[in-house]
Design a protein around this motif. Structure first.
Motif, short mmCIF file in Angstrom:
data_model
loop_
_atom_site.label_atom_id
_atom_site.label_comp_id
_atom_site.label_asym_id
_atom_site.label_seq_id
_atom_site.Cartn_x
_atom_site.Cartn_y
_atom_site.Cartn_z
N ILE A 165 11.72 -10.06 -10.26
CA ILE A 165 11.63 -8.65 -9.83
C ILE A 165 10.37 -8.08 -10.46
O ILE A 165 10.20 -8.12 -11.68
N ALA A 166 9.49 -7.57 -9.62
CA ALA A 166 8.21 -7.07 -10.12
C ALA A 166 7.94 -5.68 -9.56
O ALA A 166 8.27 -5.36 -8.42
N SER A 167 7.33 -4.86 -10.40
CA SER A 167 6.92 -3.53 -9.97
C SER A 167 5.61 -3.63 -9.21
O SER A 167 4.68 -4.34 -9.61
N ILE A 168 5.54 -2.96 -8.06
CA ILE A 168 4.31 -2.97 -7.26
C ILE A 168 3.33 -1.98 -7.88
O ILE A 168 3.46 -0.76 -7.72
N GLN A 169 2.36 -2.50 -8.62
CA GLN A 169 1.41 -1.65 -9.33
C GLN A 169 0.22 -1.27 -8.47
O GLN A 169 -0.40 -0.23 -8.70
N SER A 170 -0.12 -2.14 -7.51
CA SER A 170 -1.29 -1.86 -6.66
C SER A 170 -1.12 -2.60 -5.35
O SER A 170 -0.18 -3.38 -5.17
N GLN A 171 -2.03 -2.35 -4.43
CA GLN A 171 -1.98 -3.02 -3.13
C GLN A 171 -2.32 -4.50 -3.29
O GLN A 171 -3.33 -4.87 -3.87
N LEU A 172 -1.45 -5.35 -2.77
CA LEU A 172 -1.64 -6.79 -2.87
C LEU A 172 -2.31 -7.32 -1.61
O LEU A 172 -2.23 -6.71 -0.54
N GLY A 173 -2.94 -8.48 -1.75
CA GLY A 173 -3.57 -9.14 -0.61
C GLY A 173 -2.82 -10.41 -0.25
O GLY A 173 -1.60 -10.45 -0.27
N ASN A 174 -3.58 -11.46 0.04
CA ASN A 174 -2.93 -12.71 0.43
C ASN A 174 -2.74 -13.67 -0.74
O ASN A 174 -2.35 -14.82 -0.56
N LYS A 192 0.83 -1.21 0.00
CA LYS A 192 0.00 0.00 0.00
C LYS A 192 0.86 1.26 0.00
O LYS A 192 0.54 2.25 -0.67
N TYR A 193 1.97 1.22 0.76
CA TYR A 193 2.82 2.41 0.90
C TYR A 193 4.06 2.37 0.00
O TYR A 193 4.93 3.23 0.13
N ASN A 194 4.15 1.35 -0.88
CA ASN A 194 5.32 1.26 -1.75
C ASN A 194 4.95 1.04 -3.21
O ASN A 194 5.68 0.38 -3.95
N ILE A 195 3.80 1.60 -3.60
CA ILE A 195 3.37 1.48 -5.00
C ILE A 195 4.36 2.23 -5.90
O ILE A 195 4.79 3.34 -5.59
#
Length: 617
Positions: free
Chosen positions: A397-406, A360-363
């Motif tokens: 290596i992946a770009s954090i595009q959105s908030q992830l869940g479980n 959430k804080y590292n998009i």
């Protein structure tokens, strides 16, 4: 009316005997030598492969009892181990490395018995043959990992208190100690006061040159050692379940060793590959603030370190681990939209919360998946122990595009086999501490068969001796007692086959022989009591009635004391003693049923309500 059973009691007896016979019958059919074939490049082995394997076996004139698909794998059964081994060599040459071709033993239970859920008794390693592993937990490596975790926690705590001018290092001569070096004594004083108030399992000691020595308490070390061993036992059990081995045995041996026994398994290489694997995942944030190409003299930020991708490209990662494989509850292998292998991950609730808050804080930032594995090297330490080498590589290596869940997925794997293996290991759990297989033994099915034959002989001779004595001494009542003895044996085997946790071993066979003698003893008490009542000039019907009634309490008392002993043996004994205790306890229960209820039903059926002048006793 004396010595007369109502119809419902006979119905109960018939139902119990019928169930016992149904679940005891599969033990007469034995096991078939089998080969299990799994495609490592696909999740399900298809019909084309089945046709090819059948053709290869027919071409080499190898007959199978049956061959077909079962649970995504091909299972072929053979008449004997010689044919099984010939087929294994032929299929290994024909199919190549793409397939896992595992030797195994499968129950030869008929289809009509399988419909009732009837299976043969679970046999231990000494009766069935299989693989024995002695595994040692590498506590030195685990302690080193523990120190690194403590270093990260202490560093984070000090940074939160705005104490920045320090460095933490390990003390090589003291495996349970750390050293924090400060630039100023005031900073050391503040750090010592704060850390000692929040870390009660650590001992803080001020030493010269503005240094703070930290020692892990003995209680913490003891608890960590116990946790490492017990957790590894649980994880190894999960991995054994992934192998599909029936009736495995995983238990502790000594302080830091674990014994794994896989009855019926003959493929040592595959078992070692799964049990000894120490793979896990770490999810870390990529450090893009520092240009890795401009670093000189290996100077790096204190919170970062260099890792490498599979093609040798360096990547700068932050040291704090976002998440590890310990939070993974399920993982499956599949293919993405471009037909490339991937692993689908499901996290537990705490892992899902961590991933959700972090993303959430590292998009817009990049997160790396680090594959960590410990492998045995050819080197040994001064004591002679094999040294484990740690290998790490960034697989994704992946770009954090959105908030992830479980739920999320991992790509970047080489092939489907690697995806399947990784998903299986993650599903079973990552080992808390690395392990080393220090001993392995293969017990062939021939030795197991010889043990079974010896056990059957001992039971047979015990029965013959009992039959001769009982019939010669008690005549017709001796024959009734022997009938009850045979029914007792059937019920014992049926219960052993029905109970999910019961495993028959050589000590277990000794328990069966012992309980057969106990069952005879109960009938001896009853018959002697009947003879005594006849001598006291009671009628035949009264003698039978009082004989069973008078012996009842003695039988209950003697069997209960034996049962208590069996329970104690099971609680405090080793695994071989537990096998003896289980069969003894089951035999006591069935012997009381057949001696008191079963033989009484036969006697009532033959003599109840009839005018009899003389008993054949």
């Amino acid at each position: 009316m004396l010595n007369h059973y109502p119809l419902w009691k006979y119905i109960i007896l018939i139902v119990a005997l019928t169930i016992g016979i149904i679940y005891a019958l599969p033990n007469l059919y034995g096991e078939d030598p089998a080969i299990q074939i799994i495609d490592t490049h696909d999740t399900i082995t298809n019909e084309k492969v089945l046709v090819k394997i059948s053709g290869d076996l027919q071409k080499n004139k190898i007959l199978t009892k049956s061959i077909g698909l079962k649970n995504g794998a091909i299972l072929a059964r053979f008449e004997n181990t010689d044919i099984q081994l010939r087929a294994h060599d032929i299929l290994r040459n024909a199919l190549g490395d793409r397939y896992i071709i595992a030797l195994n033993l499968k129950p030869a239970t008929p289809k009509w018995l399988e419909k009732f859920g009837a299976e043969p008794m679970r046999l231990g390693l000494d009766l069935r043959g299989g693989i024995h592993f002695l595994i040692q937990v590498d506590m030195d490596t685990y302690l080193s990992q523990l120190r690194e975790q403590i270093m990260d926690v202490l560093s984070s705590d000090l940074n939160q208190q705005n104490i920045n001018n320090f460095s933490i290092q390990k003390i090589d001569s003291a495996p349970s100690c750390l050293l924090i070096i400060f630039l100023e004594d005031s900073a050391r004083h503040r750090a010592s006061k704060y850390l000692s108030s929040s870390h009660h399992d650590l001992i803080f000691q001020n030493i010269r040159n503005n240094c703070l020595k930290i020692t892990i308490t003995q209680d913490r070390l003891k608890a960590e050692h116990e946790y490492a061993v017990q957790q590894n036992i649980c994880i190894l059990r999960n991995r054994v379940n992934q192998l599909g081995v029936a009736e495995p045995l995983v238990h502790r041996y000594g302080a830091y060793s674990i014994v794994v026994e896989l009855p019926g398994t003959q493929d040592t290489a595959h078992a070692k590959e799964i049990l000894g694997a120490t793979a896990t995942l770490e999810f870390r944030l990529v450090n893009l603030n520092t240009n890795i190409n401009n670093t000189k003299d290996n100077y790096l930020p204190r919170d970062s370190e260099i890792k490498y991708t599979r093609d040798g490209r360096p990547i700068l990662l932050y040291k704090p681990v976002i998440l590890t494989g310990a939070h993974i509850t399920d993982s499956t292998a599949s293919k993405d939209e471009f037909n490339r292998p991937q692993v689908n991950i499901i996290l537990n609730s705490s892992g899902g919360n961590i991933m959700s808050k972090f993303t959430k804080y590292n998009i817009g930032k990049y997160m790396a998946t680090l594959f960590v594995e410990y492998k045995e090297s050819a080197k040994r330490d001064a004591v002679g122990k094999s040294i484990l080498t740690k290998t790490e590589e960034v697989i994704n290596i992946a770009s954090i595009q959105s908030q992830l869940g479980n739920r999320f997925r991992i790509t970047g794997l080489d092939n489907n086999y690697e995806a399947r293996q990784l998903s299986m290991l993650l599903r079973a759990g990552a080992l808390v501490a690395p392990i080393k297989i220090v001993e392995e033994r293969i017990i062939g099915p021939t030795l197991g068969t010889e043990n079974i034959i010896q056990g059957i002989k001992s039971c047979t001779w015990g029965l013959i001796a009992s039959v001769i004595f009982m019939i010669s001494w008690y005549r017709k009542f001796g024959l009734i007692a022997i009938t009850g003895l045979l029914l007792n044996l059937v019920l014992m085997v049926g219960m052993m086959s029905l109970l999910p946790g019961a495993t028959l071993t050589m000590p277990g066979i000794a328990g069966i022989v012992l309980t057969l003698s106990i069952a005879v003893d109960a009938n001896v008490l009853i018959n002697e009591r009947i003879k005594e009542e006849i001598k006291n000039r009671h009628s035949i019907q009264q003698a039978i009635y009082k004989g069973y009634r008078g012996a009842f309490q003695s039988i209950i008392d003697s069997n209960c004391t034996t049962l208590i002993t069996a329970v104690i043996l099971y609680v405090v004994g080793t695994n071989s003693i537990k096998g003896f205790a289980i069969t003894t306890a089951i035999g006591i229960i069935t012997s009381m049923f057949t001696s008191i209820f079963g033989t009484r039903a036969i006697v009532n059926l033959l003599y109840g309500g009839k005018k009899i002048k003389k008993l054949s006793i």
